[in-house]
Design a protein around this motif. Structure first.
Motif, PDB file in Angstrom:
ATOM      1  N   ILE A 152       0.851  -1.182   0.000  1.00  0.00           N
ATOM      2  CA  ILE A 152       0.000   0.000   0.000  1.00  0.00           C
ATOM      3  C   ILE A 152       0.888   1.234   0.000  1.00  0.00           C
ATOM      4  O   ILE A 152       1.718   1.407   0.899  1.00  0.00           O
ATOM      5  N   ASP A 153       0.747   2.032  -1.023  1.00  0.00           N
ATOM      6  CA  ASP A 153       1.574   3.234  -1.122  1.00  0.00           C
ATOM      7  C   ASP A 153       1.128   4.271  -0.112  1.00  0.00           C
ATOM      8  O   ASP A 153      -0.066   4.489   0.077  1.00  0.00           O
ATOM      9  N   VAL A 154       2.095   4.875   0.509  1.00  0.00           N
ATOM     10  CA  VAL A 154       1.777   5.933   1.467  1.00  0.00           C
ATOM     11  C   VAL A 154       2.648   7.130   1.141  1.00  0.00           C
ATOM     12  O   VAL A 154       3.677   6.989   0.486  1.00  0.00           O
ATOM     13  N   CYS A 155       2.223   8.300   1.587  1.00  0.00           N
ATOM     14  CA  CYS A 155       3.086   9.452   1.318  1.00  0.00           C
ATOM     15  C   CYS A 155       3.422  10.240   2.580  1.00  0.00           C
ATOM     16  O   CYS A 155       4.029  11.296   2.505  1.00  0.00           O
ATOM     17  N   SER A 156       3.017   9.750   3.728  1.00  0.00           N
ATOM     18  CA  SER A 156       3.447  10.427   4.947  1.00  0.00           C
ATOM     19  C   SER A 156       3.429   9.448   6.110  1.00  0.00           C
ATOM     20  O   SER A 156       2.847   8.372   6.031  1.00  0.00           O
ATOM     21  N   ASP A 157       4.093   9.840   7.162  1.00  0.00           N
ATOM     22  CA  ASP A 157       4.114   8.997   8.357  1.00  0.00           C
ATOM     23  C   ASP A 157       2.721   8.848   8.948  1.00  0.00           C
ATOM     24  O   ASP A 157       2.386   7.816   9.543  1.00  0.00           O
ATOM     25  N   GLN A 158       1.941   9.914   8.784  1.00  0.00           N
ATOM     26  CA  GLN A 158       0.576   9.880   9.275  1.00  0.00           C
ATOM     27  C   GLN A 158      -0.191   8.747   8.583  1.00  0.00           C
ATOM     28  O   GLN A 158      -0.884   7.961   9.217  1.00  0.00           O
ATOM     29  N   GLN A 159       0.035   8.656   7.277  1.00  0.00           N
ATOM     30  CA  GLN A 159      -0.651   7.605   6.523  1.00  0.00           C
ATOM     31  C   GLN A 159      -0.150   6.223   6.929  1.00  0.00           C
ATOM     32  O   GLN A 159      -0.930   5.270   6.976  1.00  0.00           O
ATOM     33  N   ASP A 204      12.081   4.285   1.419  1.00  0.00           N
ATOM     34  CA  ASP A 204      12.934   4.537   0.248  1.00  0.00           C
ATOM     35  C   ASP A 204      14.345   4.852   0.733  1.00  0.00           C
ATOM     36  O   ASP A 204      14.651   4.715   1.918  1.00  0.00           O
ATOM     37  N   LYS A 205      15.192   5.301  -0.175  1.00  0.00           N
ATOM     38  CA  LYS A 205      16.607   5.481   0.172  1.00  0.00           C
ATOM     39  C   LYS A 205      16.828   6.543   1.236  1.00  0.00           C
ATOM     40  O   LYS A 205      17.736   6.447   2.043  1.00  0.00           O
ATOM     41  N   ALA A 206      15.985   7.548   1.194  1.00  0.00           N
ATOM     42  CA  ALA A 206      16.155   8.622   2.160  1.00  0.00           C
ATOM     43  C   ALA A 206      15.520   8.289   3.501  1.00  0.00           C
ATOM     44  O   ALA A 206      15.615   9.071   4.439  1.00  0.00           O
ATOM     45  N   GLY A 207      14.884   7.157   3.582  1.00  0.00           N
ATOM     46  CA  GLY A 207      14.350   6.724   4.864  1.00  0.00           C
ATOM     47  C   GLY A 207      12.889   7.039   5.077  1.00  0.00           C
ATOM     48  O   GLY A 207      12.304   6.607   6.066  1.00  0.00           O
ATOM     49  N   ALA A 208      12.309   7.782   4.165  1.00  0.00           N
ATOM     50  CA  ALA A 208      10.882   8.078   4.328  1.00  0.00           C
ATOM     51  C   ALA A 208      10.075   6.856   3.892  1.00  0.00           C
ATOM     52  O   ALA A 208      10.432   6.196   2.916  1.00  0.00           O
ATOM     53  N   ALA A 209       9.024   6.593   4.613  1.00  0.00           N
ATOM     54  CA  ALA A 209       8.202   5.429   4.293  1.00  0.00           C
ATOM     55  C   ALA A 209       7.528   5.651   2.941  1.00  0.00           C
ATOM     56  O   ALA A 209       6.952   6.710   2.687  1.00  0.00           O
ATOM     57  N   ARG A 210       7.645   4.678   2.081  1.00  0.00           N
ATOM     58  CA  ARG A 210       7.028   4.789   0.765  1.00  0.00           C
ATOM     59  C   ARG A 210       5.812   3.864   0.631  1.00  0.00           C
ATOM     60  O   ARG A 210       4.789   4.247   0.098  1.00  0.00           O
ATOM     61  N   THR A 211       6.005   2.683   1.119  1.00  0.00           N
ATOM     62  CA  THR A 211       4.883   1.741   1.070  1.00  0.00           C
ATOM     63  C   THR A 211       4.804   0.992   2.388  1.00  0.00           C
ATOM     64  O   THR A 211       5.781   0.921   3.135  1.00  0.00           O
ATOM     65  N   VAL A 212       3.631   0.456   2.621  1.00  0.00           N
ATOM     66  CA  VAL A 212       3.493  -0.477   3.724  1.00  0.00           C
ATOM     67  C   VAL A 212       3.143  -1.816   3.112  1.00  0.00           C
ATOM     68  O   VAL A 212       2.214  -1.929   2.308  1.00  0.00           O
ATOM     69  N   CYS A 213       3.958  -2.786   3.438  1.00  0.00           N
ATOM     70  CA  CYS A 213       3.730  -4.113   2.889  1.00  0.00           C
ATOM     71  C   CYS A 213       3.005  -4.929   3.958  1.00  0.00           C
ATOM     72  O   CYS A 213       3.541  -5.159   5.044  1.00  0.00           O
ATOM     73  N   VAL A 214       1.772  -5.284   3.654  1.00  0.00           N
ATOM     74  CA  VAL A 214       1.015  -6.053   4.633  1.00  0.00           C
ATOM     75  C   VAL A 214       1.121  -7.527   4.260  1.00  0.00           C
ATOM     76  O   VAL A 214       0.807  -7.917   3.133  1.00  0.00           O
ATOM     77  N   ILE A 215       1.610  -8.298   5.207  1.00  0.00           N
ATOM     78  CA  ILE A 215       1.863  -9.720   4.926  1.00  0.00           C
ATOM     79  C   ILE A 215       0.841 -10.569   5.659  1.00  0.00           C
ATOM     80  O   ILE A 215       0.536 -10.343   6.839  1.00  0.00           O
ATOM     81  N   PHE A 216       0.327 -11.546   4.942  1.00  0.00           N
ATOM     82  CA  PHE A 216      -0.668 -12.444   5.529  1.00  0.00           C
ATOM     83  C   PHE A 216       0.033 -13.678   6.062  1.00  0.00           C
ATOM     84  O   PHE A 216       0.815 -14.322   5.353  1.00  0.00           O
TER      85      PHE A 216
END
Lengths: 599, 755
Positions: free
Chosen positions: A228-235, A257-269
């Protein structure tokens, strides 16, 4: 475990550990640490300081520490032998040892210039190691990587691997947020349904695989996952909350991503609670390997709280501190405090043998061992359970076994018993009494310069006030100096000892501190009586100047050069208020015990 | 220059050796395209069965140590030279180099940069760039030297190459030389490991060396020592260094020795002929009589050094006709003897003899310690054209290891290199001078392996683009004896890289329209008028955008170099270090712009995470900035906290200086990982304070001017004491700026309070 076999120390072989068998070795070591009484540690390094940068007889604990710090920071350990051992004071005493030899290499796994950007090598050290059969290829190709504790925490901020993130208590959310959250929630639920309730519809396989495709279903390892793509820590928080609300079998992994900001959340089942635990462990381990590596062993040693036995502790433990814990603090006291937090009890075998009178002069482990062999009857049965079939004994493991053996004998003589230690608290002091006293080792193992072989051999406490550093004598020998100086000033007609510290500088040790002080005073006031002294190009300074040279770390030049640079500032200002301390001046440090024994 | 330039790039083309009609023992190298290369094995099966020699190369290529892990193995036999076979290899190489048209050269090192901030940057001034080069060459060790002579064979109309790979290790050969310490860069070592570099062979069997300077020094020391000893022996000082006999054991030992020697001497004297029969042991007890320089003598074996001292003392005190002599045997072991010499003249003669022997043996030791330098001396004395790829660091390494300490300026360096190697060609530079090559290599990496795979395609059947020329044929010749010291070359092995460099060079020459066919063996390729103008031009670093002419020592812009940054003006640059780690270069630019105006800063270049170089538009801004910084640091008021520059100054560790300080810091022999630490260490050492030359008078003046709302004038360069004159015209910081900044600050505080 294979049946223990009795083995002579020389024939014993340690388990050779590289990154190929590291995980397994750590598990075994953990078990051995549990059951052992002590752990012996020895390191094989790429070099040691030369010239006046090595510990000298004039060094106080403080300056010796600064020199050890220099060594620890410039040279690189390539092997660390760790040997947990048990001692039983039956008769004969038995010693069961489990030696491990870890090959380490400071590989820059995370491309951050860590753990060390570069390191120094002493070609003579490498030559000797090569002659002893050290396998550099094994070490460099397959050595275990590591990061120190401080580097690890730095790396964790800098390098971003998919990680778990704790769920923060939810804050008040805006409308937009709750819309986002509910949309994500329904998306995850929809996706999860495909796995959690697979046989709801029999003919649904095609449909569900389609829907998986549409919903962006992926796999994480062998497990299904959704990104799930996210664009902020809040998300990120919102996605975590959403996943948390839905079910316990979902593991949300934040992918930065490389700069450390969260880009996606990978939800694993995960299919079950066990599966979930397994996944969590896997994630943990893969990052662990990158971030800790060999340091896991250090952490194990630390948490086991077993007394560490080593030789040349000041050097080896400063090295361990700087490579595996944190950069070395600026002074000895802080270092000891910091070290104590990690290894509460460290025994220096050379401190132990100093407790036995005639052994005091032993130059190295071998000398001490051979003396014990001759003079005392300490039968010890050594058992080294076969660990694996690796052949060839490296120098380093030989060392650690020697330390082990020597410690066993000494502890027998000094009545340090681990059994009591386990039974009752009061006897515990027996070991602790000998702990955490480090000797600066002035003796280089293979010193080739034998200045004087046979002089009175008692170490005496000399105040640093009695020491004068003298330079500018242009390559005169000790003997020449002794005959040359008295002609220059009457102070030199008094009794003093001369010791060359490097090619350019020597130390004069006066019997009387007043004489030394007087000389310094006359030098700083440029008294005319010293005219011939100055005109010869001679310079002298007190201990304070030397201390400052060490503190400033002016290691790059000759001692004379360094003293010269500092003396002009220090001489006048701090002469009066220099705080004196004591050194153990031993004029016979060059005495070779082996030779002494042979006479 | 191996890892710096083509380390990161992927290796696309593999050179495979495909045998065809070549006569053994030469294995013929025929070109094949990158596509076929990966199918080396299959191709080989398609071709007629190779004769034994080619098979041998193949089988050898898999012999230990395994090379290339499958991808590096090139099938080119490279002669491996260690200290075991140096003498023999050198003899052979001598002939090969003499015949050669040119010689490929490459070096593998233990590292390139000693700290991240010592990387060469495009905007480095030439002196700084040289300091970085020098630091690298001096700190790191050379581990492999690749030398590959290329001989033109008119009969075959092809080049014949003989790649050699020398393992180097700076072993301490002479006892009085200081032990050698060198640095290893972790990533370089790891990189070499990736290409299966054999560290064991290197450290165990590597060839040691003495530079010319070291050799000279060692010989000089020997001569001095010799003079000392001869003069000392003629005036034997009595009682010099007597040891008091304190221990009973010593006294007893001395007495016993005295008796033994006396007994032996008496036998020799009384029966001058008996010892000729070798029949003296009866009388002399434990002593076996031997002969030393025609005189009867006793070997002293099995005594400790302390005992030997006692013996020497006994002899000196009690026997006029017995002499203690210490000589050195073959393997550097000392042999001690007691020699009988009947007269004083004879004694002097004997001592002189011994001293001369000693000198000779020591000289021989120095000569043998030269080791791998013989190769360099050979290349130098033959005055051959040396070919390297991006080779300035290689050349600097060669200079520092085999010639002497590197000179202090790049000009001196260039000129002294020119004396040693009069002709050096850099293939990387050659690639940039030819349009056709430029076109062919467009978009491609300029690394050696990439150039090799594009310029030296493996097969002519894979038709070249019409534009390209037919490649020069190159054969690799193995050794007739098929000794085991050949292994298949692999990328990033110096020998093979030297070979690749030579191949690339040969192809580039065809692009320059040089006809090897028309070259007579007497002709010197280096003086060929088509080539001459391109040689002896080396780039000081891969990103300098300049080339240095070795023959004149002058540096000039390299044609066709694309700059990433605008050309720097060093007078406009300020070096800032020690700011808080959270401050980004962008923020530094922003807050300086707030004070000095929007267009005032041209660029902010970050050296590492702790230091930046700020280039101002105007040179006077440099001093203004330094002064303002000093003022803000010394005034402890709201202004210094609220001032826009406080972002940079926060933490109180921030320092700033002019560009020359950057040079001084680079020239220091210290090596700290972070630039800020390095700078502090350098400042601690040098008493002269860096750029803190603003006096209090100025500060109070400036401070006052800030408070008054008057204008802080620019302080002209070289005029640090001029206090703030009120000249609106050339002011860079106006009152308005400061007030604006204060407003900004207030706004900030306001926001903070609200939240």
């Amino acid at each position: 475990m294979a049946a223990p076999r009795a083995a002579a120390a020389a024939a014993a072989s340690a388990k050779q550990v590289t990154r190929r068998n590291f995980a397994e070795a750590v598990r075994e070591l953990g078990a051995h640490l549990e059951s052992c009484d002590y752990v012996a540690v020895a390191a094989q390094k790429t070099g040691a300081p030369t010239g006046w940068r090595r510990a000298l007889p004039v060094d106080t604990a403080e300056t010796a520490y600064l020199k050890a710090k220099l060594a620890a920071e410039s040279f690189q350990p390539l092997q660390i032998a760790v040997c947990p051992f048990l001692l039983r004071n039956s008769s004969p005493s038995t010693l069961v040892a489990y030696p491990y030899n870890f090959h380490i290499f400071p590989r820059d796994e995370l491309q951050l210039g860590m753990p060390s950007y570069s390191f120094s090598c002493q070609s003579s050290y490498l030559s000797t190691m090569a002659n002893d059969g050290f396998d550099f290829n094994m070490c460099i190709y397959d050595g275990i990587s590591y990061l120190s504790r401080v580097q690890e925490s730095f790396a964790r901020q800098k390098v971003f691997t998919p990680h778990l993130r704790p769920l923060l208590p939810s804050q008040s959310t805006s409308v937009a947020d709750s819309v986002f959250k509910s949309r994500i929630k329904s998306r995850i639920m929809h996706w999860r349904k495909g796995y959690a309730e697979p046989n709801k519809k029999d003919d649904g396989s095609l449909v569900s695989s389609f829907s998986r495709l549409i919903l962006g279903g992926e796999t994480y390892g062998s497990r299904p996952s959704i990104s799930i793509d996210v664009c902020s820590d809040q998300q990120v928080q919102l996605v975590l909350e959403a996943a948390n609300h839905i079910s316990d079998d979902l593991v949300p992994l934040v992918v930065p991503d490389k700069a450390g900001a969260a880009r996606t959340v990978c939800v694993i089942f995960t299919s079950s609670k066990e599966d979930k635990n397994l996944l969590l462990m896997d994630i943990q381990q893969s990052t662990e390997e990158k971030f800790r590596g060999f340091r896991e062993v250090i952490d194990l040693l630390s948490s086991s709280q077993k007394p560490i036995v080593s030789y040349n502790c000041l050097n080896d433990l400063t090295m361990m501190h700087s490579k595996f814990l944190a950069p070395l603090p600026p002074n000895m006291h802080e270092f000891m405090c910091s070290l104590k937090m990690v290894f509460s009890n460290v025994v220096d075998v050379s401190h132990l043998w100093r407790q036995i009178g005639p052994l005091r002069k032993a130059k190295n482990i071998q000398a001490a061992l051979s003396y014990l062999q001759r003079q005392y009857f300490v039968p010890i049965e050594i058992k080294i359970p076969e660990q694996d079939g690796t052949s060839g004994v490296t120098k380093n493991e030989q060392n650690v076994l020697r330390i082990t053996k020597l410690f066993a004998k000494l502890s027998n003589l000094l009545k340090i018993s681990p059994e009591y230690q386990l039974k009752s608290g009061e006897q515990y002091a027996a070991v602790e009494e000998y702990c955490n006293v480090f000797y600066p080792s002035c003796m280089v193992e293979d010193s080739d310069d034998v200045d004087f072989a046979n002089e009175p051999d008692t170490a005496k406490a000399v105040s640093t006030d009695n020491i004068i550093f003298l330079w500018g004598f242009r390559g005169k020998s000790v003997k020449e100096l002794k005959s040359y100086l008295p002609g220059l000033h009457q102070i030199f007609s008094e009794d003093f000892e001369v010791k060359l510290l490097d090619k350019t500088c020597s130390a004069l040790i006066f019997r009387n501190s007043d004489t030394a002080m007087q000389l310094l005073k006359e030098i700083s006031s440029e008294s005319p009586s010293l005219n011939s002294f100055f005109s010869e190009g001679l310079k002298a300074a007190g201990f304070e100047v030397y201390r400052k040279v060490c503190r400033l770390g002016l290691w790059d030049s000759d001692l004379a050069e360094a003293l010269e640079g500092v003396s002009s500032e220090v001489a006048a200002s701090t002469l009066s208020e220099c705080n004196s301390s004591q050194i153990y001046w031993n004029s016979s440090l060059m005495l070779d015990l082996k030779e002494y024994l042979e006479c | 220059m191996t890892f710096l330039t083509y380390g990161p790039y992927t290796y696309t083309g593999l050179q495979s050796i495909i045998h065809n009609q070549a006569q053994p023992p030469a294995a013929r190298l025929r070109p094949s395209s990158p596509a076929t290369a990966t199918m080396q094995g299959r191709l080989r099966r398609l071709l007629p069965a190779p004769p034994p020699s080619a098979l041998l190369f193949r089988s050898l290529s898999s012999s230990p140590p395994p090379k290339g892990g499958g991808d590096g193995g090139s099938g080119v036999p490279v002669k491996q030279v260690t200290r075991g076979n140096l003498a023999e290899a050198l003899e052979e190489l001598r002939g090969r180099v003499r015949e050669a048209t040119f010689v490929g050269l490459d070096l593998e090192m233990s590292g390139v940069t000693s700290a991240p901030w010592r990387d060469t940057f495009e905007l480095d001034r030439d002196d700084v760039r040289y300091l970085k080069l020098r630091d690298s060459a001096e700190r790191f060790a050379a581990l492999q030297l690749g030398v590959c002579p290329f001989r033109w064979d008119p009969a075959k109309s092809a080049f014949v190459a003989h790649p050699h790979n020398f393992f180097i290790f700076p072993r301490k050969e002479l006892s009085d030389c200081p032990s050698h310490e060198f640095l290893c860069q972790t990533t370089s070592i790891d990189f070499l490991a990736k290409y299966q570099f054999d560290f064991n062979t290197c450290f165990r069997e590597g060839i040691s060396y003495l530079s010319r300077a070291q050799e000279e020094e060692a010989l000089q020391k020997l001569n001095l020592l010799h003079q000392d000893q001869t003069s000392a022996s003629s005036t034997t000082s009595e009682g010099d260094g007597d040891m008091p006999l304190e221990r009973a054991a010593d006294i007893l030992f001395t007495e016993r020795m005295k008796l033994n020697f006396k007994e032996w001497r008496d036998v020799i004297v009384s029966k001058p002929d008996s010892h000729l029969l070798g029949n003296t042991k009866c009388a002399a007890g434990q002593f076996q009589t031997v002969f030393f320089k025609m005189r009867p003598a006793i070997m002293l074996n099995g005594f400790s050094s302390h005992q030997l001292q006692l013996i020497e003392q006994v002899l000196r005190k009690n026997f006029r006709d017995l002499v203690y002599v210490c000589t050195f045997g073959e393997d550097d072991t000392s042999e001690k003897r007691v020699v009988y010499s009947d007269t004083d003249e004879d004694k002097i003669l004997l001592m002189k003899d011994v001293q001369e022997d000693l000198l000779k043996s020591r000289e021989a030791r120095v000569k043998s310690a030269i080791g791998i330098r013989h190769v360099i001396d050979l290349l130098s004395s033959e005055r051959k054209l040396i070919v390297g790829h991006s080779c300035i660091l290689d050349i600097a390494q060669v200079y520092s290891k085999f010639v002497g300490p590197l000179p202090s300026s790049i000009k001196e360096f260039a000129l002294s290199i020119h004396k040693i190697f009069p002709h050096i060609a850099d293939t990387r530079h050659l690639m940039s001078v030819n349009q056709a090559v430029q076109k062919l290599m467009k978009q491609k990496s300029k690394s050696l392996s990439s150039a090799f795979s594009f310029l030296c395609p493996a097969s002519p059947s894979y038709a070249m683009k019409p534009s390209s020329l037919s490649p020069v044929k190159i054969e690799v010749e193995g050794d007739e004896t098929k000794s085991s010291c050949f292994i298949s070359g692999a990328k990033h092995e110096a020998g093979y890289d030297a070979y690749m460099t030579g191949c690339v060079f040969a192809q580039l020459c065809t692009y320059l329209d040089i006809k090897f066919d028309q070259l007579s063996p007497q002709d010197n390729l280096a003086t060929n008028n088509k080539l001459q103008k391109h040689i002896n031009l080396l780039s000081p670093s891969w990103n300098s955008g300049t080339v240095i002419d070795l023959s004149s020592g002058m540096e000039r812009p390299e044609p066709g170099y694309m700059r990433r940054y605008p050309a720097p003006v060093y007078d406009n640059i300020v070096l800032i270090w020690g700011f808080m780690s959270k401050v980004r270069p962008k923020e530094i630019k922003d807050c300086i712009c707030k004070v000095f105006g929007l267009g005032s800063v041209i660029s902010v270049f970050s050296i590492d995470s702790t230091a930046v170089l700020v280039q101002f538009k105007k040179p006077e801004s440099v001093n203004d900035f330094l002064d303002l910084k000093a003022v803000l640091e010394r005034t402890d008021s709201a202004i210094s906290i609220l001032h826009p520059l406080s972002t940079i100054l926060e933490g109180g560790q921030t320092r700033a200086a002019k560009y020359d300080t950057y040079r001084d810091i680079c020239s220091s022999s210290e090596s700290k990982y972070l630039f800020a630490d390095q700078a502090e260490a350098v400042c601690a050492t040098s008493e002269n304070q860096l750029q803190e030359n603003v006096d209090d008078n100025l500060i109070s003046g400036v401070h006052q001017s800030i408070l008054d709302g008057t204008v802080l004038a620019s302080v002209n360069k070289g005029d640090g004491t001029k206090s703030g004159s009120k000249n609106e015209g050339d002011a860079d910081i106006t009152c308005q700026h400061i007030l604006d900044a204060l407003h900004d600050g207030r706004a900030l505080i306001g926001r903070r309070i609200r939240s």
